[in-house]
Scaffold this motif. Structure first.
Motif, PDB file in Angstrom:
ATOM      1  N   ARG A 124       0.859  -1.173   0.000  1.00 56.65           N
ATOM      2  CA  ARG A 124       0.000   0.000   0.000  1.00 56.65           C
ATOM      3  C   ARG A 124       0.906   1.236   0.000  1.00 56.65           C
ATOM      4  N   PHE A 125       0.492   2.287  -0.694  1.00 55.41           N
ATOM      5  CA  PHE A 125       1.318   3.491  -0.748  1.00 55.41           C
ATOM      6  C   PHE A 125       0.442   4.726  -0.786  1.00 55.41           C
ATOM      7  N   GLN A 126       1.025   5.841  -0.379  1.00 55.49           N
ATOM      8  CA  GLN A 126       0.361   7.140  -0.432  1.00 55.49           C
ATOM      9  C   GLN A 126       1.368   8.204  -0.833  1.00 55.49           C
ATOM     10  N   GLY A 127       1.011   9.010  -1.822  1.00 56.07           N
ATOM     11  CA  GLY A 127       1.864  10.113  -2.226  1.00 56.07           C
ATOM     12  C   GLY A 127       1.628  11.331  -1.351  1.00 56.07           C
ATOM     13  N   LEU A 128       2.694  11.856  -0.752  1.00 55.63           N
ATOM     14  CA  LEU A 128       2.592  13.023   0.112  1.00 55.63           C
ATOM     15  C   LEU A 128       2.961  14.304  -0.622  1.00 55.63           C
ATOM     16  N   LEU A 156       1.451  11.733  -9.929  1.00 56.58           N
ATOM     17  CA  LEU A 156       1.438  12.921 -10.777  1.00 56.58           C
ATOM     18  C   LEU A 156       1.093  12.595 -12.224  1.00 56.58           C
ATOM     19  N   GLU A 157       1.381  11.376 -12.655  1.00 56.56           N
ATOM     20  CA  GLU A 157       1.233  11.023 -14.064  1.00 56.56           C
ATOM     21  C   GLU A 157       0.049  10.104 -14.346  1.00 56.56           C
ATOM     22  N   ASN A 158      -0.479   9.439 -13.298  1.00 56.71           N
ATOM     23  CA  ASN A 158      -1.596   8.509 -13.477  1.00 56.71           C
ATOM     24  C   ASN A 158      -1.296   7.456 -14.544  1.00 56.71           C
ATOM     25  N   ASN A 159      -0.158   6.793 -14.383  1.00 54.16           N
ATOM     26  CA  ASN A 159       0.180   5.689 -15.264  1.00 54.16           C
ATOM     27  C   ASN A 159       0.878   4.580 -14.472  1.00 54.16           C
ATOM     28  N   LEU A 160       0.913   3.414 -15.064  1.00 47.94           N
ATOM     29  CA  LEU A 160       1.564   2.251 -14.473  1.00 47.94           C
ATOM     30  C   LEU A 160       2.592   1.750 -15.477  1.00 47.94           C
ATOM     31  N   TRP A 186      -4.496   6.493  -0.003  1.00 48.84           N
ATOM     32  CA  TRP A 186      -3.825   5.202  -0.015  1.00 48.84           C
ATOM     33  C   TRP A 186      -4.260   4.405  -1.236  1.00 48.84           C
ATOM     34  N   HIS A 187      -3.287   3.734  -1.841  1.00 47.91           N
ATOM     35  CA  HIS A 187      -3.534   2.885  -3.005  1.00 47.91           C
ATOM     36  C   HIS A 187      -2.864   1.525  -2.804  1.00 47.91           C
ATOM     37  N   ASP A 188      -3.368   0.529  -3.506  1.00 51.79           N
ATOM     38  CA  ASP A 188      -2.807  -0.826  -3.457  1.00 51.79           C
ATOM     39  C   ASP A 188      -2.116  -1.136  -4.782  1.00 51.79           C
ATOM     40  N   LEU A 189      -0.865  -1.567  -4.693  1.00 54.74           N
ATOM     41  CA  LEU A 189      -0.092  -1.950  -5.870  1.00 54.74           C
ATOM     42  C   LEU A 189       0.293  -3.419  -5.727  1.00 54.74           C
ATOM     43  N   LYS A 190       0.108  -4.187  -6.798  1.00 49.04           N
ATOM     44  CA  LYS A 190       0.438  -5.613  -6.748  1.00 49.04           C
ATOM     45  C   LYS A 190       1.121  -6.055  -8.028  1.00 49.04           C
ATOM     46  N   VAL A 191       2.127  -6.900  -7.863  1.00 50.74           N
ATOM     47  CA  VAL A 191       2.809  -7.553  -8.975  1.00 50.74           C
ATOM     48  C   VAL A 191       2.601  -9.057  -8.825  1.00 50.74           C
ATOM     49  N   LEU A 202      -3.403  -2.207  -9.870  1.00 45.80           N
ATOM     50  CA  LEU A 202      -3.512  -0.986  -9.080  1.00 45.80           C
ATOM     51  C   LEU A 202      -4.924  -0.907  -8.525  1.00 45.80           C
ATOM     52  N   ASP A 203      -5.002  -0.808  -7.198  1.00 45.31           N
ATOM     53  CA  ASP A 203      -6.288  -0.761  -6.506  1.00 45.31           C
ATOM     54  C   ASP A 203      -7.209  -1.900  -6.941  1.00 45.31           C
ATOM     55  N   GLY A 204      -6.608  -3.084  -7.049  1.00 49.80           N
ATOM     56  CA  GLY A 204      -7.371  -4.290  -7.331  1.00 49.80           C
ATOM     57  C   GLY A 204      -7.690  -4.544  -8.787  1.00 49.80           C
ATOM     58  N   LYS A 205      -7.335  -3.628  -9.668  1.00 50.30           N
ATOM     59  CA  LYS A 205      -7.635  -3.779 -11.092  1.00 50.30           C
ATOM     60  C   LYS A 205      -6.394  -4.148 -11.887  1.00 50.30           C
TER      61      LYS A 205
END
Length: 241
Positions: A124-128, A156-160, A186-191, A202-205
């Motif tokens: 999980r991550f959050q940009g400050l 800032l870029e909204n990309n993966l 907060w967001h969820d990132l998974k590989v 990203l966020d389950g998608k």
């Protein structure tokens, strides 16, 4: 950590874990956190290689923070020679030589996972803050020569993007746009890795799918970029072999 193909195991670990061990039998899922670590200090569970990484308190919960506000181009983490030796023993020189080439990209390494192949890594991550970047990535396939792969999101870029770092140079392997990643949330990132197949969520998608030329094997960790000021929490590794 080498997991024999003859061992059918699932190992789960999160930020703050001390070790992963497989005594020849399937290990039960194990979950740890940063509760016993010291706010303001470097993490004990990860080895900071590049950048300023500290444990922080977020409303009563310990999190890992990379503080890009202190970032300077070309600056590796404090005590990097000793940290490289911790990861690779007396064969640390090759890794150390390559670190400076990647000093634009802060990252930490999980010292007790020596070789991750198939399974999932989540965080999980959050940009400050960050004017250049607000990047949060999962690092994997880290080799002794310093080469690695990372899937990263950017507030800032909204990309993966799946990036490859090889021979001191970065290049994009697979790029997906229009992945909403708001700052201060907060967001969820998974590989997910299966053989040569890499999936990025990203966020389950599921957004990203790519087939590598070779299977993944190497160390793992967390990644960021430049002046990114980010929180990380609930780092989880599920290795299934």
């Amino acid at each position: 950590m080498r997991i024999s193909s003859s061992i059918k195991a699932v190992v789960v670990s999160t930020i703050g874990f001390a070790a992963l061990s497989l005594p020849g039998l399937a290990a039960p899922p194990t979950t740890f956190d940063l509760a016993d670590e010291t706010a303001g200090a470097e993490p004990k569970s990860f080895v900071p290689v590049v950048g300023f990484w500290r444990v922080a308190d977020d409303n009563g919960k310990k999190v890992l923070v990379v503080d890009g506000r202190q970032w300077k181009e070309g600056q590796s983490s404090a005590g990097i020679a000793d940290k490289a030796r911790t990861l690779y023993g007396e064969r640390y020189a090759e890794f150390l030589d390559r670190v400076q080439a990647y000093a634009y990209f802060p990252y930490v390494v999980a010292p007790n996972v020596q070789s991750f192949t198939d399974g999932e890594i989540t965080v999980r991550f959050q940009g400050l803050s960050g004017r250049i970047d607000q990047g949060a990535g999962i690092l994997f396939n880290l080799k002794q020569n310093g080469d690695y792969l990372t899937i990263r999101a950017n507030c800032l870029e909204n990309n993966l993007v799946l990036w490859k770092f090889e021979n001191g140079k970065r290049s994009s392997v697979h790029w997906v746009r229009n992945t909403p990643t708001a700052t201060h949330q907060w967001h969820d990132l998974k590989v997910r890795i299966t053989g040569t197949k890499v999936e990025g969520y990203l966020d389950g998608k599921l957004y990203l799918e790519h087939t590598l030329a070779q299977p993944v094997s190497g160390r793992i960790g967390l990644w960021s970029k430049a002046d990114s000021h980010m929180y990380f929490s609930d780092y989880t590794v599920t290795a299934a072999n």
